[in-house]
Design an enzyme around this catalytic site. Structure first.
Site, PDB file in Angstrom:
ATOM      1  N   LYS A  74     -22.068 -67.255   1.493  1.00 56.69           N
ATOM      2  CA  LYS A  74     -20.909 -68.142   1.344  1.00 56.69           C
ATOM      3  C   LYS A  74     -19.711 -67.372   0.819  1.00 56.69           C
ATOM      4  O   LYS A  74     -18.576 -67.617   1.203  1.00 56.69           O
ATOM      5  CB  LYS A  74     -21.236 -69.268   0.353  1.00 56.69           C
ATOM      6  CG  LYS A  74     -21.933 -70.438   0.976  1.00 56.69           C
ATOM      7  CD  LYS A  74     -21.542 -71.731   0.268  1.00 56.69           C
ATOM      8  CE  LYS A  74     -21.994 -72.913   1.077  1.00 56.69           C
ATOM      9  NZ  LYS A  74     -21.430 -74.171   0.603  1.00 56.69           N
ATOM     10  N   HIS A 133     -20.776 -52.154 -10.790  1.00 58.38           N
ATOM     11  CA  HIS A 133     -21.670 -53.249 -11.212  1.00 58.38           C
ATOM     12  C   HIS A 133     -22.758 -52.844 -12.215  1.00 58.38           C
ATOM     13  O   HIS A 133     -22.584 -53.042 -13.400  1.00 58.38           O
ATOM     14  CB  HIS A 133     -22.290 -53.982 -10.020  1.00 58.38           C
ATOM     15  CG  HIS A 133     -21.290 -54.791  -9.257  1.00 58.38           C
ATOM     16  ND1 HIS A 133     -20.541 -55.779  -9.843  1.00 58.38           N
ATOM     17  CD2 HIS A 133     -20.898 -54.744  -7.959  1.00 58.38           C
ATOM     18  CE1 HIS A 133     -19.736 -56.306  -8.941  1.00 58.38           C
ATOM     19  NE2 HIS A 133     -19.920 -55.703  -7.793  1.00 58.38           N
ATOM     20  N   GLU A 146     -25.791 -54.539  -8.435  1.00 58.59           N
ATOM     21  CA  GLU A 146     -25.162 -55.857  -8.585  1.00 58.59           C
ATOM     22  C   GLU A 146     -26.271 -56.914  -8.532  1.00 58.59           C
ATOM     23  O   GLU A 146     -26.187 -57.965  -9.153  1.00 58.59           O
ATOM     24  CB  GLU A 146     -24.146 -56.079  -7.461  1.00 58.59           C
ATOM     25  CG  GLU A 146     -23.381 -57.397  -7.567  1.00 58.59           C
ATOM     26  CD  GLU A 146     -22.382 -57.588  -6.421  1.00 58.59           C
ATOM     27  OE1 GLU A 146     -22.463 -56.827  -5.428  1.00 58.59           O
ATOM     28  OE2 GLU A 146     -21.539 -58.499  -6.510  1.00 58.59           O
ATOM     29  N   LYS A 153     -15.744 -66.412   2.432  1.00 53.55           N
ATOM     30  CA  LYS A 153     -14.460 -66.670   1.773  1.00 53.55           C
ATOM     31  C   LYS A 153     -13.396 -65.628   2.146  1.00 53.55           C
ATOM     32  O   LYS A 153     -12.225 -65.798   1.850  1.00 53.55           O
ATOM     33  CB  LYS A 153     -14.630 -66.687   0.249  1.00 53.55           C
ATOM     34  CG  LYS A 153     -15.448 -67.851  -0.272  1.00 53.55           C
ATOM     35  CD  LYS A 153     -14.637 -69.125  -0.354  1.00 53.55           C
ATOM     36  CE  LYS A 153     -15.475 -70.254  -0.937  1.00 53.55           C
ATOM     37  NZ  LYS A 153     -14.771 -71.539  -0.865  1.00 53.55           N
TER      38      LYS A 153
END
Lengths: 711, 711
Positions: free
Chosen positions: A340, A560, A541, A344
């Protein structure tokens, strides 16, 4: 715990431990842990040396067995001046105690470590000759030292300021490249049978080393040892802060002119396609639609399509458009949904808009993208103290991607003293393979590296790419690390030319082949007198700890590193090796880990070298100053002191790939030295106290290990 | 839980409870709780009416016994259009379900509540006549409604835009004022023996009411009842969000042009002396020192002292100065140290710099302070959508403070359509009394109110003050609420003229006398056709719950309200009365409560009407957009949706004291209506769904109480 300063040390309230077995574990455990950790550090040193990437100096000194390095010191006058300034802040009584601590002979003061070349006296405040406790009027009346007035001068001019693309053009070496098991070998010429004697690390060796690290991180006693040391480091920092906070503050106040706002900060992890905030992109799109509606921006089923037509098809006009429709901001629904989140990047959910506005390679040759990046650059110029290292993509679908990228940058004149590029390589071989764009992983590597070797052998063969590369500082590897994979490599794995599976190779495999070819490329480029590259992958990450083992071996620094919080052995190893980690807690907050659980403050306390970076202002930030917003939120949520924030900013400069002269100008002439000698508070606003604490703490840790291993 | 929309209601996924005793407590408890809560609401209504402050309409309707108010509705076409827009987002199937829900006769649609004056049809989207589920092309092709294109027009012009200080000048009423037991009485003339029949609340009555509330908040069964209802409200909002989040999002997208960035936000709690950020103040001081070093800025032992001399005495020059030396930012050491925090108002720890740069009343008549405020105003003009209500101080040491303040504002022309002032009164009687500046508390009140009554009776007697007051919207009461005090009032307490103790009167005593005199003043000013004032005190930042009881009775709205988190009865009462609370979580984070424990998200979920405000950008914020920074951090820390943020922004406009026409322009013509009728999504970007949810939830709660009390 005690207060004991030796002569020539930066004076502050030191916490020290005395006793025989100061690590708190049985001697045999300590010996075993030491030998494992030292061997791991040795491995990293090897990988860094081979690739021309940097390795922390003091650790190298220990490893070289050249005796334990001395604690770096400065001459006493340096401290005299700082005290002069600090006295006003801390009151006379305490000040007198300080003065007593600092009485030392000037002979001792000159007893500096040999690594100390280039430390020139005019940079060490030697103009202040006397310790005069009554003359506190320095601020108002003392002449400014040369280094202070330095700031009034213009920044160091590089050839780039005149022509940003100017650079030497070495002549054609006529070398030949041949791929062998996924790694380029360079030959003197087409006839040569033996490659040039470039160093490298074979895949089998890498697999062996990686497995060694994998074994280490699950070793019970070692885990306990590292966990204990990390807890100790954390407590020690808390005590340091309690005891020295006010002195750190006083020293910061004593530095004329400098404060957190005007120390240099580098955003060491940011993606070019999301380096503007949502409102900026919205305004840019609206303006472009008003002013350039008739421009042909793409092809639709082969027919030219104007910008107006693109928006008409979406039933949108410039006035209507708002940030909600743009829909690029991460929200509650992106948490643990990397898919998702990736969507974006498509404004209004339309990949076509991403193509038109946020790509370098499209029907209009990335003209709009160049324009908006240049607007971001203009903002940076105004902010003055903020620098960025944005990622541009090479997808490796196609051999001419590098040409197009370079030509985009040069044609549109996209460059700035505020910007150095990294090239990010999405790990999308499987997608291309499924879509039959590639036959095997070797072709992926060909597309990534062939153009680089060619242009490095003969810069004149592709002047645009050659020039563009002078602004590129390294490679990033990107994608969702939480995707399922079998993280374990073995020596008998298919080599890239045989990797024709539809399955993606694991993370550690990708990273090795980027590293191994970069090793060759860097040696070639060094021979040619050209800039070399570093590996700064997204690493940890999410996903399995193996990613972070690979990073430990191959990468100069990483982005990260969240996974370290679950793996004490690796965390301690990243600490010992002082590997820079660009952390983005706001990004994590939207994707993988809620803000208040982010390990940044914990890592920072322990002495891991972390920085604050934004990752994607388009998706995460609200204000026009995304990096400052990132710092502000961290400061508020974790109650960071001004000293903490300046230390984070200094870390970001040290981590960055900006030119040596600029780094000297930003954080001090001797920034490459470890410890307080490498610090210049007039530029960094970080008190030597803090740097000494970090340095001495690290030397203590290393000392514990090397002592038993030497016994 | 069920999905059931009646005709004419805003359609969304409703959570409802059915059964006989829906509150979940025994009937007798409910009856008792209802009667207590209703009487408390009745008290507040009385205090608000008497003082001319506003009271939530729907609650008033219930209290008046005019039957239960209808749920406010709109005509069906309004929803048709919104569906049209939303359909594209939510898919056809769901859309059709929606369409079925909304079939209703237009007769029903006109059945609107009577209170609905001024709701003109051209503002209700009546130009969209048909429910045409297939024509989703509104965005690109539909003509803009009058209300949308409205935005293209200039903001409503008020006389102030021409001459900001222009205002009617009523003639002298020749009234006479006489103080009686600490409250002004107004008489027709000097000879009159009976005061004018202004309403008021005697101190004894106030003490009785306050004690009633104090008893209520510690009543066991009532506490349980309120706690249960609040928990229910919290769960209900969570369910609402889960079920309606996507629809809220879709509706927001369907609003052309509007997004969070261009909805109006008012910073409803900010102090003028700290409304700039630290970097701004630093730059201002540096610039002033460079350009105006020779100006005489203060007196030193009676002798004039230039700005240069001030800095020379501190051994500082303009170049040296940095944010660390300025030392105005809150840090770890201000937590639970309000005294330390207060000292941060002194730049460089020097009260003289505060006097020179941040005071309206100094040797240069506050010229520098006026300049920096005007710079902040310029920034607001550029930001366009941000408005502020800063506090200026009246200390009440001296009768001429009002004259000086007004003359400061007018002489320096400090005003802006972006600014309305509140006057803050620090509760420092004890300091002045100890220093013999005052003899009793009555003199404190004289200094505060005498000038206001005089200028309201005869504006021509002091035209500057008269004009200045047209920009003032109310009073704030400020100081450290955690200072020890005996919070309980009793009827036999010393009246102000007899309060000559060196001890400070308690908070609730201060607040009463500010209120009681404001009541008189407002009635006088209303008679004169002048603007009236509200009470918006700091209330419940710390200290005993009595503060919040006093606030409940006396204040139209408050700042902080943190203490509510510990007092469920009060929290529920503030909810029922829909009292606006300006919260400043970043300020709290530095002073009283860590960010992640701040009750704002909890209060917001339950439906208390909270806003986000900055309090002191000088001490807390880092960026050039402090209010946006405040929103950003809240959004990130608490994962607020765009709808949540726009609701907070709308609350801030409703809470504010900006002129009626501006509020109409910012949030909709009918903003004074409760429920969805008062909302205009094209201006607020808040979907009616959200407003309906809030409204219906409140009516349900009130219904529960009034039903049993009516039975």
């Amino acid at each position: 715990m005690g207060v004991a300063d030796s002569p020539n040390q930066v004076p502050f309230q030191r916490v020290s431990v005395s006793g025989i077995h100061v690590t708190g574990v049985p001697l045999e455990d300590l010996i075993r842990a030491a030998s494992l950790l030292i061997s791991a550090l040795g491995l990293r040193q090897h990988y860094m040396e081979v690739s021309g990437q940097s390795f922390y100096k003091s650790v190298a000194q220990y490893l070289s067995g050249r005796g334990l390095p001395q604690r770096n010191i400065r001459n006493k006058n340096h401290y005299s001046m700082i005290f002069d300034k600090a006295l006003k802040q801390i009151g006379t009584e305490e000040a007198e105690r300080y003065l007593q601590m600092t009485i030392c002979s000037s002979d001792e003061a000159l007893d500096q470590p040999s690594a100390h070349d280039g430390y020139s006296p005019q940079h060490s405040f030697s103009h202040v000759n006397e310790l005069n406790a009554t003359s506190f009027i320095h601020r108002a009346s003392a002449p400014r030292s040369s280094i202070e007035s330095h700031e009034d001068l213009a920044e160091p001019l590089t050839p780039m300021d005149l022509d940003p693309w100017a650079c030497p053009m070495p002549s054609d070496r006529r070398y030949e490249c041949r791929w062998r098991r996924g790694v380029v070998r360079v030959y003197r010429d087409a006839a040569a049978e033996v490659p040039l004697p470039y160093r490298y690390v074979p895949f089998t060796q890498y697999v062996e080393d990686l497995n060694r690290l994998s074994d280490m991180i699950s070793d019970g006693p070692l885990k306990s040892f590292c966990y204990r040391r990390l807890s100790y480091l954390s407590s020690k920092f808390k005590m340091h802060a309690l005891l020295n906070e006010l002195h750190e503050q006083a020293l910061q106040k004593a530095v004329p002119h400098r404060d957190f706002y005007n120390v240099r900060k580098v955003d060491t992890h940011i993606h070019a396609a999301s380096c503007m905030n949502q409102k900026h992109l919205l305004r840019f799109i609206k303006r472009t639609l008003r002013q350039h509606a008739a421009e042909v921006v793409t092809l639709h089923k082969g027919a030219p399509m104007t910008l107006r037509a693109v928006f008409e098809e979406m039933q949108l006009d410039a006035y209507d458009l708002n940030v909600d429709i743009l829909d690029v901001h991460a929200d509650r629904n992106t948490f643990h949904r990397f898919d998702k989140f990736n969507a974006k990047y498509n404004p209004v959910g339309e990949s076509r808009l991403r193509e038109v506005f946020l790509k370098t390679d499209n029907h209009m040759n990335g003209q709009y993208f160049a324009s908006i990046i240049k607007e971001v650059i203009m903002d940076l110029r105004e902010t003055k103290y903020t620098y960025v290292e944005p990622r541009l993509s090479i997808y490796c679908k196609n051999r001419n991607e590098w040409d197009k990228l370079a030509s985009w940058a040069l044609r549109n004149d996209v460059h700035s003293p505020h910007v150095r590029w990294l090239v990010q390589v999405p790990r999308l071989y499987d997608i291309y393979r499924i879509n039959k764009l590639l036959n095997n992983f070797q072709e992926f590597l060909n597309n990534l590296f062939d153009p680089l070797f060619q242009v490095s052998i003969d810069p004149n063969s592709n002047p645009e790419l050659h020039k563009f590369l002078t602004h590129v500082i390294g490679f990033d590897s990107v994608d969702d690390e939480s995707k399922p994979e079998n993280p374990h490599l073995h020596a008998a794995m298919k080599t890239p030319e045989h990797w024709d599976d539809e399955e993606n190779p694991p993370y550690a495999y990708y990273l090795y082949y980027m590293y191994a070819n970069m090793v060759m490329l860097n040696q070639l480029r060094k021979e040619q007198g050209l800039n070399t590259f570093v590996l700064r992958p997204h690493c940890g990450e999410a996903g399995p700890p193996t990613h972070m083992c690979a990073g430990f071996l191959l990468a100069e620094n990483i982005s990260h590193g969240l996974i370290l919080r679950k793996v004490p052995v690796l965390q301690y190893m990243y600490y010992l090796a002082q590997i820079f980690i660009a952390m983005s807690p706001l990004s994590n907050n939207s994707l993988f880990l809620r803000y208040h659980r982010n390990p940044l403050p914990d890592f920072f306390a322990k002495g891991l070298r972390v920085t604050l970076s934004t990752d994607d202002p388009l998706q995460f930030h609200y204000t026009r100053e995304p990096l400052m917003e990132e710092y502000s939120i961290a400061a508020q949520a974790w109650k960071l002191s001004s000293c903490d924030m300046c230390e984070l900013a200094r870390n970001s400069v040290l981590m960055s790939g900006f030119p040596h002269e600029m780094k000297q100008y930003w954080v001090g002439a001797d920034y490459q030295e470890d410890g307080p000698c490498g610090n210049d508070i007039t530029r960094t606003n970080v008190p030597d106290i803090r740097i000494s604490f970090r340095h001495e703490t690290l030397l203590d840790e290393l000392g514990n290990l090397f002592k038993v291993s030497a016994d």
